[in-house]
Write a protein that holds these residues in place. Sequence first.
Motif, PDB file in Angstrom:
ATOM      1  N   PHE A  51       1.385  13.487  51.023  1.00  0.00           N
ATOM      2  CA  PHE A  51       2.557  14.117  50.256  1.00  0.00           C
ATOM      3  C   PHE A  51       3.130  15.453  50.874  1.00  0.00           C
ATOM      4  O   PHE A  51       4.336  15.465  50.788  1.00  0.00           O
ATOM      5  CB  PHE A  51       1.948  14.363  48.983  1.00  0.00           C
ATOM      6  CG  PHE A  51       2.104  13.006  48.161  1.00  0.00           C
ATOM      7  CD1 PHE A  51       2.130  12.016  48.582  1.00  0.00           C
ATOM      8  CD2 PHE A  51       1.258  13.074  46.725  1.00  0.00           C
ATOM      9  CE1 PHE A  51       2.217  10.700  47.927  1.00  0.00           C
ATOM     10  CE2 PHE A  51       1.109  11.880  46.157  1.00  0.00           C
ATOM     11  CZ  PHE A  51       1.532  10.879  46.856  1.00  0.00           C
ATOM     12  N   PHE A  52       2.402  16.244  51.665  1.00  0.00           N
ATOM     13  CA  PHE A  52       2.999  17.522  51.887  1.00  0.00           C
ATOM     14  C   PHE A  52       3.622  17.494  53.309  1.00  0.00           C
ATOM     15  O   PHE A  52       4.479  17.947  53.337  1.00  0.00           O
ATOM     16  CB  PHE A  52       1.654  18.434  52.343  1.00  0.00           C
ATOM     17  CG  PHE A  52       1.393  19.424  51.119  1.00  0.00           C
ATOM     18  CD1 PHE A  52       2.176  20.383  51.005  1.00  0.00           C
ATOM     19  CD2 PHE A  52       0.020  19.749  50.742  1.00  0.00           C
ATOM     20  CE1 PHE A  52       1.725  21.397  49.913  1.00  0.00           C
ATOM     21  CE2 PHE A  52      -0.176  20.572  49.689  1.00  0.00           C
ATOM     22  CZ  PHE A  52       0.803  21.426  49.366  1.00  0.00           C
ATOM     23  N   ILE A  53       3.199  16.385  53.965  1.00  0.00           N
ATOM     24  CA  ILE A  53       4.018  16.100  55.267  1.00  0.00           C
ATOM     25  C   ILE A  53       5.369  15.614  54.886  1.00  0.00           C
ATOM     26  O   ILE A  53       6.458  16.070  55.228  1.00  0.00           O
ATOM     27  CB  ILE A  53       3.253  14.971  56.306  1.00  0.00           C
ATOM     28  CG1 ILE A  53       1.986  16.007  56.888  1.00  0.00           C
ATOM     29  CG2 ILE A  53       4.189  14.726  57.247  1.00  0.00           C
ATOM     30  CD1 ILE A  53       0.995  14.902  57.470  1.00  0.00           C
ATOM     31  N   VAL A  54       5.315  14.634  54.182  1.00  0.00           N
ATOM     32  CA  VAL A  54       6.594  14.097  53.341  1.00  0.00           C
ATOM     33  C   VAL A  54       7.676  15.203  52.859  1.00  0.00           C
ATOM     34  O   VAL A  54       8.638  15.149  53.094  1.00  0.00           O
ATOM     35  CB  VAL A  54       6.526  12.978  52.299  1.00  0.00           C
ATOM     36  CG1 VAL A  54       7.580  12.487  51.804  1.00  0.00           C
ATOM     37  CG2 VAL A  54       5.630  11.958  52.972  1.00  0.00           C
ATOM     38  N   LEU A  55       7.105  16.141  52.232  1.00  0.00           N
ATOM     39  CA  LEU A  55       7.565  17.130  51.607  1.00  0.00           C
ATOM     40  C   LEU A  55       8.240  17.948  52.694  1.00  0.00           C
ATOM     41  O   LEU A  55       9.352  18.414  52.526  1.00  0.00           O
ATOM     42  CB  LEU A  55       6.721  18.017  50.579  1.00  0.00           C
ATOM     43  CG  LEU A  55       7.371  19.325  50.088  1.00  0.00           C
ATOM     44  CD1 LEU A  55       8.444  18.991  49.000  1.00  0.00           C
ATOM     45  CD2 LEU A  55       6.492  20.093  49.312  1.00  0.00           C
ATOM     46  N   LEU A  56       7.261  18.418  53.756  1.00  0.00           N
ATOM     47  CA  LEU A  56       7.950  19.218  54.819  1.00  0.00           C
ATOM     48  C   LEU A  56       9.188  18.408  55.575  1.00  0.00           C
ATOM     49  O   LEU A  56      10.157  18.864  55.695  1.00  0.00           O
ATOM     50  CB  LEU A  56       6.979  19.488  55.791  1.00  0.00           C
ATOM     51  CG  LEU A  56       6.103  20.632  55.698  1.00  0.00           C
ATOM     52  CD1 LEU A  56       4.916  20.768  56.717  1.00  0.00           C
ATOM     53  CD2 LEU A  56       7.059  21.956  55.503  1.00  0.00           C
ATOM     54  N   ILE A  86       2.875  17.898  43.912  1.00  0.00           N
ATOM     55  CA  ILE A  86       3.471  17.648  45.044  1.00  0.00           C
ATOM     56  C   ILE A  86       4.432  16.425  44.968  1.00  0.00           C
ATOM     57  O   ILE A  86       5.550  16.698  45.715  1.00  0.00           O
ATOM     58  CB  ILE A  86       2.433  17.500  46.028  1.00  0.00           C
ATOM     59  CG1 ILE A  86       1.300  18.552  45.866  1.00  0.00           C
ATOM     60  CG2 ILE A  86       2.845  17.476  47.380  1.00  0.00           C
ATOM     61  CD1 ILE A  86       0.151  18.139  46.760  1.00  0.00           C
ATOM     62  N   LEU A  87       4.046  15.269  44.607  1.00  0.00           N
ATOM     63  CA  LEU A  87       5.087  14.224  44.462  1.00  0.00           C
ATOM     64  C   LEU A  87       6.308  14.458  43.615  1.00  0.00           C
ATOM     65  O   LEU A  87       7.454  14.195  44.096  1.00  0.00           O
ATOM     66  CB  LEU A  87       4.271  12.908  43.874  1.00  0.00           C
ATOM     67  CG  LEU A  87       5.053  11.792  43.866  1.00  0.00           C
ATOM     68  CD1 LEU A  87       5.075  11.257  45.351  1.00  0.00           C
ATOM     69  CD2 LEU A  87       4.350  10.622  43.202  1.00  0.00           C
ATOM     70  N   GLY A  88       6.107  15.449  42.600  1.00  0.00           N
ATOM     71  CA  GLY A  88       7.287  15.692  41.794  1.00  0.00           C
ATOM     72  C   GLY A  88       8.313  16.395  42.654  1.00  0.00           C
ATOM     73  O   GLY A  88       9.490  16.361  42.865  1.00  0.00           O
ATOM     74  N   ALA A  89       7.937  17.432  43.495  1.00  0.00           N
ATOM     75  CA  ALA A  89       8.630  18.173  44.342  1.00  0.00           C
ATOM     76  C   ALA A  89       9.530  17.377  45.453  1.00  0.00           C
ATOM     77  O   ALA A  89      10.484  17.650  45.432  1.00  0.00           O
ATOM     78  CB  ALA A  89       7.770  19.349  45.164  1.00  0.00           C
ATOM     79  N   VAL A  90       8.479  16.438  45.899  1.00  0.00           N
ATOM     80  CA  VAL A  90       9.087  15.544  46.965  1.00  0.00           C
ATOM     81  C   VAL A  90      10.177  14.855  46.478  1.00  0.00           C
ATOM     82  O   VAL A  90      11.419  14.827  46.920  1.00  0.00           O
ATOM     83  CB  VAL A  90       8.128  14.448  47.452  1.00  0.00           C
ATOM     84  CG1 VAL A  90       8.749  13.400  48.567  1.00  0.00           C
ATOM     85  CG2 VAL A  90       6.878  15.270  48.292  1.00  0.00           C
TER      86      VAL A  90
END
Lengths: 257, 342
Positions: B12-17, B294-298
């Motif tokens: 999720f973090f990578i997708v966010l980045l 995290i998913l919400g942010a993405v």
Amino acid sequence: MIQIHDLNFRVKDRFLLKTIDIEIKKGELIAIVGPNGAGKSTFLSCLGSEIPYQAKQFSFKNKDIKSYKKDEIPLHRAKFSQHQSAEINLKNDEIVLMGRYPYFKNDADISDKEIVQNWMQKTETQHLIDREYEQLSGGEKQRLHLARVFTQLENTIENKLLLLDEPLNNLDVAHQFKTLHLIKEFTNKNNTALVVLHDLNIASQFADRLILLNKGTIELFDEPQKVLTQERISRVYQYPCILHQHPVTNQPIILFG
Amino acid sequence: MKKKIAVYKLTFFIVLLVALVTALYLGAYDFNHSVFEIVSTYFKTKTHTADSFVLIELRIPRILMAILTGAALSITGTSLQGLFKNPLASPDLIGITSGAVLFAALTIVFGSAVMHLLPPFLSYTLLSIMAFLGALLTMWFVYKMATSNGKTHILILLLSGVAISALSGAVTGFLTYISTEEELRNLTFWSLGSLAGSNWWKVCLVFVVVSIGSFRLLKKGKTLNALMLGEKEAAHLGFDIEKTKREIIIISSLMVGCVVAFNGTIGFIGLVVPYILRFVFNSNYNILLPLSMILGAVILLIADTISRTIVIPAELPIGILTAIMGAPVFISILINYKRKLK
């Protein structure tokens, strides 16, 4: 271990429990029996500090029970409730692991998981691990929560208190006896258990003493032989019964009708 | 299990980045230089070029706002669902978003005289405090309406939400109609949400509220799990249930209020994100709470990026996109309910 003096609980003007005086020793397995509406569950709820009772004295291990902190008492006392949640969207071992919540902050230790495994084995729920909670039968759910309650009291503290409200509901005969043996095993280690039971014969076979409740008061609190007399039981339950002796243990056996 | 969660968090973090970097470059305005160059020249010269103004004053705050808003709405949705033991209890459906909108709109119209005199940070603070009060009041009202004997009736909960939303919609509509205020002029802002007004002041304020709130909520995983057993059982495990309830209600109101005051109603995020995660992790709140953030942010960052690039040079209100995602989820939850009723 527990001293209670003049405990009352009432809803509006009706006393559900009236002037209860009782002293319970450590290492005792005590069965609470009595007809419907006698106050069995209510009494157990008082012992579990779930409802606002009035009492002149209620001490637990020589300390006022209210002086225990909210996060301290779960290590000393656990309760198995009569009604278990019908819907819990978790894996079954995660449900049992909740019994260890008082012991870890964020992540369970290996020791916590071992305790969970151990109690799932003892309650014969290990094979249910991959099934969905909602699909389990009433008895299977019941055993799962028993495992949870036992894991909660797995620690080195002495003289713990276990409260069980009709733990044998929905259980088949074999599991009823296995469960009682688990409880007996627990009290043999100097812990105390109070169990609400409906079956007087099972109560007399396993309990050290019986609390016979009737209309919110203690009719008698004594050994099974003394409590279970034909006159008393048929009067309290308002139904005729006869008394026999267990051929092996010599404990009294009640036959109704 | 632990490894699996770590993998999900990392993914999720990578997708966010990736989403973040992509969002930096996408938009109505195309940069002549790379993002890094623009920022470094700005810090050397301390004067804005067209590039650096769009990037630093418009796009970066907006991206940060999307991340914070998505995280806030998702974690509050997850917490409220845990508290009410129902997957439909998200801030927009039970009406606290509307309550916040109502108070925010009232503040803008009737407080305009005061707000103009205040420095921006204070006037934004005032606005978010009022939105917080609106959220808290509705939350309190809805909770009292729907709960009796410790049991929450989801039907009453949702219907109170409908009632509050209707009232808020009417009042906000009326205020928009009579108002000359710039911030109120656009009704779609309140009903469908927009992150277009983001600036650094707002981002800072939201950041403070969201980080404090999330920090508290993230600790509630065990309690929310235990609540599935029932309130008495949870108390036997050592949790102070009344305190937890108060805490979750106040923190959620604060976070939702603050986010709504600046971005309008962005619906369904608090419903969709936990719903997706429940497929994989059941309802283990220890896992749901951090992952939903995290998913919400993405999801909100992607939705916002789409909303500002799909109809360049105009913008699609972000609420349209979240509703497109949310409505099917809503319906599938209802279908699930129907099955259980049989």
